[in-house]
Design a protein around this motif. Sequence first.
Motif, PDB file in Angstrom:
ATOM      1  N   PRO A 167     -43.035 -77.537 -35.403  1.00 42.60           N
ATOM      2  CA  PRO A 167     -42.556 -76.210 -34.977  1.00 42.60           C
ATOM      3  C   PRO A 167     -43.647 -75.425 -34.274  1.00 42.60           C
ATOM      4  O   PRO A 167     -44.835 -75.562 -34.580  1.00 42.60           O
ATOM      5  CB  PRO A 167     -42.157 -75.545 -36.307  1.00 42.60           C
ATOM      6  CG  PRO A 167     -42.941 -76.269 -37.356  1.00 42.60           C
ATOM      7  CD  PRO A 167     -43.075 -77.681 -36.868  1.00 42.60           C
ATOM      8  N   PRO A 168     -43.279 -74.607 -33.310  1.00 43.53           N
ATOM      9  CA  PRO A 168     -44.284 -73.831 -32.551  1.00 43.53           C
ATOM     10  C   PRO A 168     -44.923 -72.746 -33.408  1.00 43.53           C
ATOM     11  O   PRO A 168     -44.354 -72.294 -34.411  1.00 43.53           O
ATOM     12  CB  PRO A 168     -43.462 -73.226 -31.405  1.00 43.53           C
ATOM     13  CG  PRO A 168     -42.067 -73.183 -31.926  1.00 43.53           C
ATOM     14  CD  PRO A 168     -41.914 -74.371 -32.824  1.00 43.53           C
ATOM     15  N   ASP A 169     -46.115 -72.341 -33.022  1.00 43.91           N
ATOM     16  CA  ASP A 169     -46.811 -71.261 -33.726  1.00 43.91           C
ATOM     17  C   ASP A 169     -46.183 -69.911 -33.371  1.00 43.91           C
ATOM     18  O   ASP A 169     -45.560 -69.747 -32.311  1.00 43.91           O
ATOM     19  CB  ASP A 169     -48.291 -71.254 -33.336  1.00 43.91           C
ATOM     20  CG  ASP A 169     -49.006 -72.524 -33.776  1.00 43.91           C
ATOM     21  OD1 ASP A 169     -48.597 -73.101 -34.807  1.00 43.91           O
ATOM     22  OD2 ASP A 169     -49.959 -72.944 -33.087  1.00 43.91           O
ATOM     23  N   ASN A 170     -46.390 -68.948 -34.254  1.00 41.59           N
ATOM     24  CA  ASN A 170     -45.899 -67.576 -34.043  1.00 41.59           C
ATOM     25  C   ASN A 170     -44.414 -67.542 -33.703  1.00 41.59           C
ATOM     26  O   ASN A 170     -43.961 -66.803 -32.802  1.00 41.59           O
ATOM     27  CB  ASN A 170     -46.704 -66.889 -32.929  1.00 41.59           C
ATOM     28  CG  ASN A 170     -48.183 -66.813 -33.253  1.00 41.59           C
ATOM     29  OD1 ASN A 170     -48.565 -66.504 -34.386  1.00 41.59           O
ATOM     30  ND2 ASN A 170     -49.013 -67.122 -32.269  1.00 41.59           N
ATOM     31  N   ALA A 171     -43.653 -68.373 -34.394  1.00 37.97           N
ATOM     32  CA  ALA A 171     -42.222 -68.453 -34.122  1.00 37.97           C
ATOM     33  C   ALA A 171     -41.492 -68.890 -35.385  1.00 37.97           C
ATOM     34  O   ALA A 171     -42.091 -69.471 -36.303  1.00 37.97           O
ATOM     35  CB  ALA A 171     -41.936 -69.425 -32.983  1.00 37.97           C
ATOM     36  N   VAL A 172     -40.201 -68.611 -35.430  1.00 37.85           N
ATOM     37  CA  VAL A 172     -39.346 -69.074 -36.497  1.00 37.85           C
ATOM     38  C   VAL A 172     -38.265 -69.966 -35.878  1.00 37.85           C
ATOM     39  O   VAL A 172     -37.722 -69.646 -34.820  1.00 37.85           O
ATOM     40  CB  VAL A 172     -38.714 -67.894 -37.272  1.00 37.85           C
ATOM     41  CG1 VAL A 172     -37.874 -67.033 -36.368  1.00 37.85           C
ATOM     42  CG2 VAL A 172     -37.873 -68.395 -38.440  1.00 37.85           C
ATOM     43  N   VAL A 173     -38.000 -71.090 -36.524  1.00 36.39           N
ATOM     44  CA  VAL A 173     -36.971 -72.025 -36.052  1.00 36.39           C
ATOM     45  C   VAL A 173     -35.757 -71.874 -36.960  1.00 36.39           C
ATOM     46  O   VAL A 173     -35.839 -72.077 -38.172  1.00 36.39           O
ATOM     47  CB  VAL A 173     -37.475 -73.478 -36.067  1.00 36.39           C
ATOM     48  CG1 VAL A 173     -36.364 -74.426 -35.606  1.00 36.39           C
ATOM     49  CG2 VAL A 173     -38.701 -73.623 -35.180  1.00 36.39           C
ATOM     50  N   LEU A 174     -34.635 -71.504 -36.370  1.00 33.48           N
ATOM     51  CA  LEU A 174     -33.413 -71.276 -37.133  1.00 33.48           C
ATOM     52  C   LEU A 174     -32.321 -72.252 -36.706  1.00 33.48           C
ATOM     53  O   LEU A 174     -32.006 -72.358 -35.510  1.00 33.48           O
ATOM     54  CB  LEU A 174     -32.902 -69.838 -36.926  1.00 33.48           C
ATOM     55  CG  LEU A 174     -33.827 -68.701 -37.376  1.00 33.48           C
ATOM     56  CD1 LEU A 174     -33.205 -67.355 -37.015  1.00 33.48           C
ATOM     57  CD2 LEU A 174     -34.094 -68.780 -38.877  1.00 33.48           C
ATOM     58  N   CYS A 175     -31.763 -72.967 -37.669  1.00 32.73           N
ATOM     59  CA  CYS A 175     -30.593 -73.819 -37.426  1.00 32.73           C
ATOM     60  C   CYS A 175     -29.355 -72.964 -37.686  1.00 32.73           C
ATOM     61  O   CYS A 175     -29.115 -72.534 -38.820  1.00 32.73           O
ATOM     62  CB  CYS A 175     -30.597 -75.025 -38.350  1.00 32.73           C
ATOM     63  SG  CYS A 175     -31.952 -76.166 -38.059  1.00 32.73           S
ATOM     64  N   MET A 176     -28.574 -72.700 -36.658  1.00 33.46           N
ATOM     65  CA  MET A 176     -27.477 -71.750 -36.782  1.00 33.46           C
ATOM     66  C   MET A 176     -26.142 -72.435 -36.498  1.00 33.46           C
ATOM     67  O   MET A 176     -26.029 -73.266 -35.593  1.00 33.46           O
ATOM     68  CB  MET A 176     -27.708 -70.592 -35.807  1.00 33.46           C
ATOM     69  CG  MET A 176     -26.725 -69.445 -35.944  1.00 33.46           C
ATOM     70  SD  MET A 176     -25.288 -69.705 -34.893  1.00 33.46           S
ATOM     71  CE  MET A 176     -24.065 -68.706 -35.751  1.00 33.46           C
ATOM     72  N   ASP A 177     -25.121 -72.077 -37.285  1.00 34.29           N
ATOM     73  CA  ASP A 177     -23.776 -72.584 -37.042  1.00 34.29           C
ATOM     74  C   ASP A 177     -22.790 -71.725 -37.825  1.00 34.29           C
ATOM     75  O   ASP A 177     -23.195 -70.878 -38.636  1.00 34.29           O
ATOM     76  CB  ASP A 177     -23.645 -74.046 -37.468  1.00 34.29           C
ATOM     77  CG  ASP A 177     -22.468 -74.730 -36.791  1.00 34.29           C
ATOM     78  OD1 ASP A 177     -21.787 -74.070 -35.978  1.00 34.29           O
ATOM     79  OD2 ASP A 177     -22.208 -75.908 -37.077  1.00 34.29           O
ATOM     80  N   GLU A 178     -21.500 -71.943 -37.576  1.00 36.43           N
ATOM     81  CA  GLU A 178     -20.453 -71.233 -38.297  1.00 36.43           C
ATOM     82  C   GLU A 178     -19.678 -72.222 -39.172  1.00 36.43           C
ATOM     83  O   GLU A 178     -19.355 -73.328 -38.725  1.00 36.43           O
ATOM     84  CB  GLU A 178     -19.466 -70.571 -37.332  1.00 36.43           C
ATOM     85  CG  GLU A 178     -20.094 -69.588 -36.367  1.00 36.43           C
ATOM     86  CD  GLU A 178     -20.466 -70.208 -35.040  1.00 36.43           C
ATOM     87  OE1 GLU A 178     -20.788 -69.473 -34.095  1.00 36.43           O
ATOM     88  OE2 GLU A 178     -20.454 -71.466 -34.953  1.00 36.43           O
ATOM     89  N   LYS A 179     -19.404 -71.819 -40.378  1.00 32.58           N
ATOM     90  CA  LYS A 179     -18.466 -72.546 -41.237  1.00 32.58           C
ATOM     91  C   LYS A 179     -17.160 -71.781 -41.139  1.00 32.58           C
ATOM     92  O   LYS A 179     -16.934 -70.792 -41.841  1.00 32.58           O
ATOM     93  CB  LYS A 179     -18.957 -72.619 -42.679  1.00 32.58           C
ATOM     94  CG  LYS A 179     -18.110 -73.504 -43.574  1.00 32.58           C
ATOM     95  CD  LYS A 179     -18.749 -73.657 -44.942  1.00 32.58           C
ATOM     96  CE  LYS A 179     -17.898 -74.532 -45.853  1.00 32.58           C
ATOM     97  NZ  LYS A 179     -17.783 -75.920 -45.362  1.00 32.58           N
ATOM     98  N   SER A 180     -16.322 -72.218 -40.226  1.00 37.10           N
ATOM     99  CA  SER A 180     -15.140 -71.439 -39.888  1.00 37.10           C
ATOM    100  C   SER A 180     -13.966 -71.744 -40.817  1.00 37.10           C
ATOM    101  O   SER A 180     -13.882 -72.815 -41.433  1.00 37.10           O
ATOM    102  CB  SER A 180     -14.734 -71.722 -38.437  1.00 37.10           C
ATOM    103  OG  SER A 180     -14.447 -73.105 -38.269  1.00 37.10           O
ATOM    104  N   SER A 181     -13.070 -70.782 -40.897  1.00 35.17           N
ATOM    105  CA  SER A 181     -11.808 -70.917 -41.647  1.00 35.17           C
ATOM    106  C   SER A 181     -12.012 -71.398 -43.076  1.00 35.17           C
ATOM    107  O   SER A 181     -11.355 -72.322 -43.545  1.00 35.17           O
ATOM    108  CB  SER A 181     -10.866 -71.880 -40.905  1.00 35.17           C
ATOM    109  OG  SER A 181     -10.591 -71.411 -39.604  1.00 35.17           O
ATOM    110  N   VAL A 182     -12.942 -70.765 -43.777  1.00 36.32           N
ATOM    111  CA  VAL A 182     -13.127 -71.060 -45.201  1.00 36.32           C
ATOM    112  C   VAL A 182     -11.974 -70.405 -45.955  1.00 36.32           C
ATOM    113  O   VAL A 182     -11.773 -69.193 -45.880  1.00 36.32           O
ATOM    114  CB  VAL A 182     -14.474 -70.508 -45.715  1.00 36.32           C
ATOM    115  CG1 VAL A 182     -14.692 -70.928 -47.161  1.00 36.32           C
ATOM    116  CG2 VAL A 182     -15.616 -71.000 -44.842  1.00 36.32           C
ATOM    117  N   GLN A 183     -11.202 -71.183 -46.677  1.00 36.95           N
ATOM    118  CA  GLN A 183      -9.991 -70.678 -47.305  1.00 36.95           C
ATOM    119  C   GLN A 183     -10.275 -70.066 -48.679  1.00 36.95           C
ATOM    120  O   GLN A 183     -11.004 -70.643 -49.481  1.00 36.95           O
ATOM    121  CB  GLN A 183      -8.967 -71.796 -47.480  1.00 36.95           C
ATOM    122  CG  GLN A 183      -8.486 -72.392 -46.175  1.00 36.95           C
ATOM    123  CD  GLN A 183      -7.297 -73.301 -46.378  1.00 36.95           C
ATOM    124  OE1 GLN A 183      -6.189 -72.854 -46.626  1.00 36.95           O
ATOM    125  NE2 GLN A 183      -7.541 -74.597 -46.289  1.00 36.95           N
ATOM    126  N   ALA A 184      -9.654 -68.913 -48.930  1.00 35.99           N
ATOM    127  CA  ALA A 184      -9.674 -68.310 -50.256  1.00 35.99           C
ATOM    128  C   ALA A 184      -8.516 -68.921 -51.037  1.00 35.99           C
ATOM    129  O   ALA A 184      -7.355 -68.582 -50.813  1.00 35.99           O
ATOM    130  CB  ALA A 184      -9.528 -66.799 -50.155  1.00 35.99           C
TER     131      ALA A 184
END
Length: 361
Positions: A167-184
């Motif tokens: 990972p690069p210095d002075n940075a944050v690496v974020l893995c981003m995604d959506e968990k869509s349509s989670v049913q109640a």
Amino acid sequence: MRPATPALEFSDAQRVMLIELSKSRTAPFREVQRAQALLLAGDGVANYLIAAQVGVSPATVTLWRSRFASEGLAKFGQVRKGRGPKPTIPKEKIDEIVELTLHSTPEGETHWSCRSMAKKAGVSKDTVQRVWSSRGLKPHLVKTFKVSNDPLFEEKLVDVVGLYLDPPDNAVVLCMDEKSSVQALDRTQPSLPMVPGRAQTMTHDYKRHGTTSLFAALDVKTGAVIGECHRRHRSSEFRKFLDTIDQSVPAKLDVHLILDNYGTHKTAAIRSWLAKRPRFHVHFTPTSASWINLVERWFATLTEKQIRRGAHRSVRQLETAIKAYLEITNQSPRPFVWTKTADEILASVARFCTRTSESGH
């Protein structure tokens, strides 16, 4: 009165061997029993007393004494005819079962079962199971796969894996995604709690009370997760989540976002938002390769530990449960460690593609 039982006579070497064997923790238990019985017989103890002390029948003690008198210890520990394990399965029969399993299917069916193979090979179903288990064959299981056809697969893979491993210095690496349509989901009847001797029980059917979508960004270095729920899953909700990330990450750090190729991530509004924030750098995963995004692993843990067995009577209750899980896990986050290099993954994919192309299916 029982007649006196004459004591067995041992040589010094025989007695030493029997004493060592009688105390062994690795020898077969039957041999240990026999050595103990013979030592007692050498002390002149009656057969019925030896049997009670060692845990066998008096007839067995008599048999051991007579064999020692005629054979000594020359054949001690040998399995006699008619005793011990049965003969193994003939190699020809094993080869036949393996060949049929790997290169054929039963008539009118897609895969072998223990019983269908047993009928075909003329053996018991237990024999088939032993052959399959010893060779790791599981005809009843099938795994699905999808090889990415992204023309930029290698380029994107190298980019994302490089962020994981270096990972690069002075940075944050974020893995981003959506968990869509989670049913109640709520169960149609009350569940029963676990008690000794019985697992927790719940009905297989359920009531639906709406859905929510979880937007989450996993910090690769720390394992902490930024997350929030939205009732809809559009570009506008994604932009709101980007605002949350922008506020959560210190301004002095660059932000490297690892995203999939979902349409809401590439709209004009999102491109405009990113253009105004040069510290944000977007890295897209290859198409049909969600396994590269580490947040998917966190989603699996969330499902296993909170959602799958949960009972939620409303969407708000579901969102509260997800929020509580986020807060608890962020108190002591643990990162997922990526170990494979891009070269290793590419080599593995190449081998897999070669095998599938040669299989003829």
